[in-house]
Each structure stands twice: as C-alpha cells, then as structure tokens.
Design an enzyme around this catalytic site. Structure first.
Site, PDB file in Angstrom:
ATOM      1  N   LYS A   1     -64.552  13.535 -84.428  1.00  0.00           N
ATOM      2  CA  LYS A   1     -64.560  14.997 -84.631  1.00  0.00           C
ATOM      3  C   LYS A   1     -63.916  15.783 -83.488  1.00  0.00           C
ATOM      4  CE  LYS A   1     -65.652  15.491 -87.984  1.00  0.00           C
ATOM      5  NZ  LYS A   1     -64.802  14.990 -89.113  1.00  0.00           N
TER       6      LYS A   1
ATOM      7  N   TRP B   1     -55.803  15.797 -87.038  1.00  0.00           N
ATOM      8  CA  TRP B   1     -54.759  16.752 -86.642  1.00  0.00           C
ATOM      9  C   TRP B   1     -53.665  16.016 -85.861  1.00  0.00           C
ATOM     10  CZ3 TRP B   1     -56.077  21.748 -83.348  1.00  0.00           C
ATOM     11  CH2 TRP B   1     -54.973  22.620 -83.382  1.00  0.00           C
TER      12      TRP B   1
ATOM     13  N   HIS C   1     -61.340   5.000 -82.632  1.00  0.00           N
ATOM     14  CA  HIS C   1     -62.455   5.727 -82.003  1.00  0.00           C
ATOM     15  C   HIS C   1     -63.088   4.893 -80.882  1.00  0.00           C
ATOM     16  CE1 HIS C   1     -62.623   9.189 -84.522  1.00  0.00           C
ATOM     17  NE2 HIS C   1     -63.155   8.622 -85.578  1.00  0.00           N
TER      18      HIS C   1
ATOM     19  N   ARG D   1     -62.205  17.169 -77.181  1.00  0.00           N
ATOM     20  CA  ARG D   1     -62.555  18.522 -77.621  1.00  0.00           C
ATOM     21  C   ARG D   1     -63.852  18.922 -76.947  1.00  0.00           C
ATOM     22  NH1 ARG D   1     -63.801  19.892 -84.043  1.00  0.00           N
ATOM     23  NH2 ARG D   1     -63.669  22.165 -83.870  1.00  0.00           N
TER      24      ARG D   1
ATOM     25  N   SER E   1     -69.251  19.864 -85.434  1.00  0.00           N
ATOM     26  CA  SER E   1     -68.393  19.264 -86.461  1.00  0.00           C
ATOM     27  C   SER E   1     -68.992  17.938 -86.951  1.00  0.00           C
ATOM     28  CB  SER E   1     -66.994  19.051 -85.872  1.00  0.00           C
ATOM     29  OG  SER E   1     -66.122  18.524 -86.822  1.00  0.00           O
TER      30      SER E   1
ATOM     31  N   PHE F   1     -53.677  24.186 -89.820  1.00  0.00           N
ATOM     32  CA  PHE F   1     -54.971  24.000 -90.493  1.00  0.00           C
ATOM     33  C   PHE F   1     -54.875  24.273 -92.003  1.00  0.00           C
ATOM     34  CE2 PHE F   1     -59.123  25.249 -92.027  1.00  0.00           C
ATOM     35  CZ  PHE F   1     -59.939  24.248 -91.517  1.00  0.00           C
TER      36      PHE F   1
HETATM   37  P1  A3P Z   1     -64.424  21.362 -87.737  1.00  0.00           P
HETATM   38  O1  A3P Z   1     -65.452  20.534 -88.423  1.00  0.00           O
HETATM   39  O2  A3P Z   1     -64.942  22.045 -86.510  1.00  0.00           O
HETATM   40  O3  A3P Z   1     -63.723  22.308 -88.645  1.00  0.00           O
HETATM   41  P2  A3P Z   1     -61.507  14.530 -86.665  1.00  0.00           P
HETATM   42  O4  A3P Z   1     -60.204  14.474 -87.375  1.00  0.00           O
HETATM   43  O5  A3P Z   1     -61.464  13.919 -85.312  1.00  0.00           O
HETATM   44  O6  A3P Z   1     -62.586  13.978 -87.532  1.00  0.00           O
HETATM   45  O7  A3P Z   1     -61.854  16.054 -86.391  1.00  0.00           O
HETATM   46  C1  A3P Z   1     -62.130  16.923 -87.472  1.00  0.00           C
HETATM   47  C2  A3P Z   1     -62.131  18.329 -86.955  1.00  0.00           C
HETATM   48  O8  A3P Z   1     -60.777  18.742 -86.675  1.00  0.00           O
HETATM   49  C3  A3P Z   1     -62.680  19.327 -87.972  1.00  0.00           C
HETATM   50  O9  A3P Z   1     -63.286  20.362 -87.202  1.00  0.00           O
HETATM   51  C4  A3P Z   1     -61.403  19.800 -88.648  1.00  0.00           C
HETATM   52  O10 A3P Z   1     -61.526  21.017 -89.329  1.00  0.00           O
HETATM   53  C5  A3P Z   1     -60.489  19.925 -87.417  1.00  0.00           C
HETATM   54  N1  A3P Z   1     -59.059  19.953 -87.759  1.00  0.00           N
HETATM   55  C6  A3P Z   1     -58.362  19.102 -88.523  1.00  0.00           C
HETATM   56  N2  A3P Z   1     -57.083  19.492 -88.629  1.00  0.00           N
HETATM   57  C7  A3P Z   1     -56.963  20.634 -87.917  1.00  0.00           C
HETATM   58  C8  A3P Z   1     -55.881  21.545 -87.657  1.00  0.00           C
HETATM   59  N3  A3P Z   1     -54.680  21.365 -88.163  1.00  0.00           N
HETATM   60  N4  A3P Z   1     -56.151  22.621 -86.877  1.00  0.00           N
HETATM   61  C9  A3P Z   1     -57.377  22.835 -86.351  1.00  0.00           C
HETATM   62  N5  A3P Z   1     -58.431  22.019 -86.581  1.00  0.00           N
HETATM   63  C10 A3P Z   1     -58.229  20.925 -87.347  1.00  0.00           C
END
Ligand code: A3P
Length: 296
Positions: free
Chosen positions: A47, A52, A100, A122, A130, A220
């Site tokens: 998370k 991304w 991970h 993060r 998250s 996003f």
């Molecule tokens: P939130 O749950 O706070 O919205 P991971 O990919 O490591 O599992 O992380 C997921 C988190 O990254 C989620 O956060 C998701 O919404 C956020 N995320 C994914 N793509 C993103 C983007 N392009 N811009 C900003 N946040 C992004």
C-alpha cells in the site's frame, strides 16, 4: 494488543504471508533467483504505491505507448517475484519485477548489488489507512472493522509482510548504488522531478511527448478507469466493499487517526526510525504547497 491474523497468514522467517497467494517453496526459491543486470525490481511495503510505480515504469519502458497498460495486466507486465517466479523467469528482458519482500529476504544476487531496485515508500500513516481498507476488499485477508485494533496490529507487525518499520529500515540500512528510493509523496507533488530522477537512474531518455503520455496514463483517474490497472478483473477482490484505486491522497490518515492514536504512532515512529533521517511529508495542506513535518 491486536491478534495475529493467523487464519489468513503463515510465517516465513518471521514474516507473515497470505496462505492463498504464497507458499513456503516459492519463498524459499527467492534466495537463489538469478538476477540479470538489466532487471528492475519495484520493491515496496504493501500500500505504498506499488501499482502506480508498476504502471509508471511500464510506460517509461514502452516510451509512453499506452497500449502497454491498456492491453496488458499489471501481473503480466511486472510479475511478483515471491508469488509468480515461473512467470518472472519467462518475462521478456528487460524485466520489471515486483516484490514486497524485505531486503533480507530478497535474492542473494540483488542483495549483493546486481540489477536495479526502485524502492517506493509512503508515509506510514497513509499506508496504514490504505492497508486497513485493503483488508476489507480482499478475499484473502481478514476483514477489519475496528481501526484501533488495526493500528495495534500494524505497529505489532501482525499484518501481511510484518513491520513497516523493519521493512523501511532494512531497505535504507542495506542500500547500495543500485537502489533508488522514491516516495509516494514526491510522486504526488512533483512527478516531473521523480520522472527525471528515475529516467536518469535507468538510463532512459524520453521525448516531451512521451513523458506527457507516461504522466497521463499513470495518473490516478486514468488508472482508476483502466481495467488492466484497477484490478476490477481480478477475482480475489470484492469490489462491492470498496475499490483498489481508493483515494490516492497524501494525508488521508487525518480522517482516521484520533489525536491519541496519532501521538502513539508518532512515539513508535520516533523510537523505531531513530537515526534514519527520513523526512516524510505527512500532509498536503489545502492552500500552502509545502509543509512537511519532520518527526526524526
Ligand atoms: P489509497 O488506498 O490511499 O487510495 P499499492 O499499489 O502499493 O497497493 O498501493 C495502493 C495505493 O496507491 C492506494 O492508496 C491507491 O489508491 C494508490 N494509487 C494507485 N495508483 C495511484 C496513482 N496513479 N496516483 C495516486 N495514488 C495511486
């Protein structure tokens, strides 16, 4: 004190993993995984912006060609080392490999400096929030209804991948020149600067138009609406309960942590991260663009 989620998790070398996705044999194999010079690993605590970075790097490597992320699912573009090693081995080079795993469970060759690593981190309060929501949309983790309990489980390392503090410490304390650290907050505030840094690190030169495409297709809203990046086609999630692309914000923790929970977390943070000199951005204020609170 939160209970370990023992029904969903098993321990491998002291770290909790999900039964439904991982097994001992797959995790054991990681140590001897053959790393290539042109491999790029995306390593994260869950998370922290893994998806991304997967999409962003896929686009950088494809020089902005959006079909890469519209036609190919994350799992196929950047397969997971510890869960999909057979797919990783078959992937066309240069390979993007997601993981991970903490530093000490990474392949020996990676630990010795072979390949490149982009480590995304993060601010842990947003990561925790998250992660809390993630538990409620995944079918392979125990649902969480009580935020307080989850805060304690997170602090006590009784969650998938264990301690955020150990994970981040491990990546910083063992870092070598082939590791680039990137924060989710920097990606949010100044993606152009991060792009420059990442492209230099990888030796990639993109045109302005290609860079615009990278930025657009990894944003996003575009990722949220793209079935290949929003996990809507993946059966292990229950999207009636929430979405994977949830908010994508810096500072969402403020809507969840009470003052007492936040102070408790800050105390643990100070104690566990002492000497590391990390300077996270914990919030983006509505008006003034730069405000970072240093806890170290
Ligand atoms: P939130 O749950 O706070 O919205 P991971 O990919 O490591 O599992 O992380 C997921 C988190 O990254 C989620 O956060 C998701 O919404 C956020 N995320 C994914 N793509 C993103 C983007 N392009 N811009 C900003 N946040 C992004």
């Amino acid at each position: 004190m939160g209970d370990p989620q023992t029904d969903c998790l098993f321990y491998f070398r002291g770290i909790p993993f999900m039964h439904q996705i991982y097994n001992m044999e797959g995790l054991e194999r990681v140590e001897d995984f053959e790393v290539m010079d042109d491999d790029v690993f995306i390593t994260t605590y869950p998370k922290s912006g893994t998806t991304w970075m997967q999409v962003f790097l896929s686009l950088v490597y494809a020089e902005g060609d959006e079909s890469q992320v519209k036609d190919i699912h994350n799992f196929d573009r950047a397969p997971w080392l510890e869960a999909m090693m057979d797919d990783v081995v078959k992937t066309k080079r240069p390979r993007l490999i997601s993981s991970h795993l903490p530093f000490n469970l990474q392949p020996r060759m990676l630990r010795e400096g072979k390949g490149k690593v982009i480590h995304v981190l993060r601010n842990p309060k947003d990561t925790l929030v998250s992660f809390y929501h993630f538990h409620n949309i995944t079918k392979f983790l125990e649902s969480q209804s009580d935020f307080q309990t989850f805060v304690e489980q997170f602090i006590d390392a009784k969650v998938f991948i264990g301690s955020w503090f150990d994970h981040v410490r491990g990546w910083f304390e063992n870092t070598h020149p082939n590791v680039l650290h990137v924060t989710y907050e920097d990606m949010t505030i100044d993606l152009d600067a991060v792009t420059k840094k990442v492209c230099e690190f990888l030796g990639k030169t993109l045109t302005k138009q290609q860079l615009e495409s990278v930025k657009h297709h990894s944003s996003f809203n575009i990722m949220r609406d793209n079935p290949k990046t929003n996990f809507s086609q993946v059966e292990m999630f229950d999207f009636e309960k929430g979405t994977f692309m949830r908010k994508g914000k810096v500072g969402d923790w403020k809507d969840y942590f009470t003052v007492a929970q936040s102070e408790r977390f800050d105390d643990v943070y100070r104690e566990r991260m002492v000497g590391l000199g990390l300077d996270f951005i914990w919030d983006l204020p509505a008006r003034k663009p730069t405000c970072s609170v240093e806890l170290v």
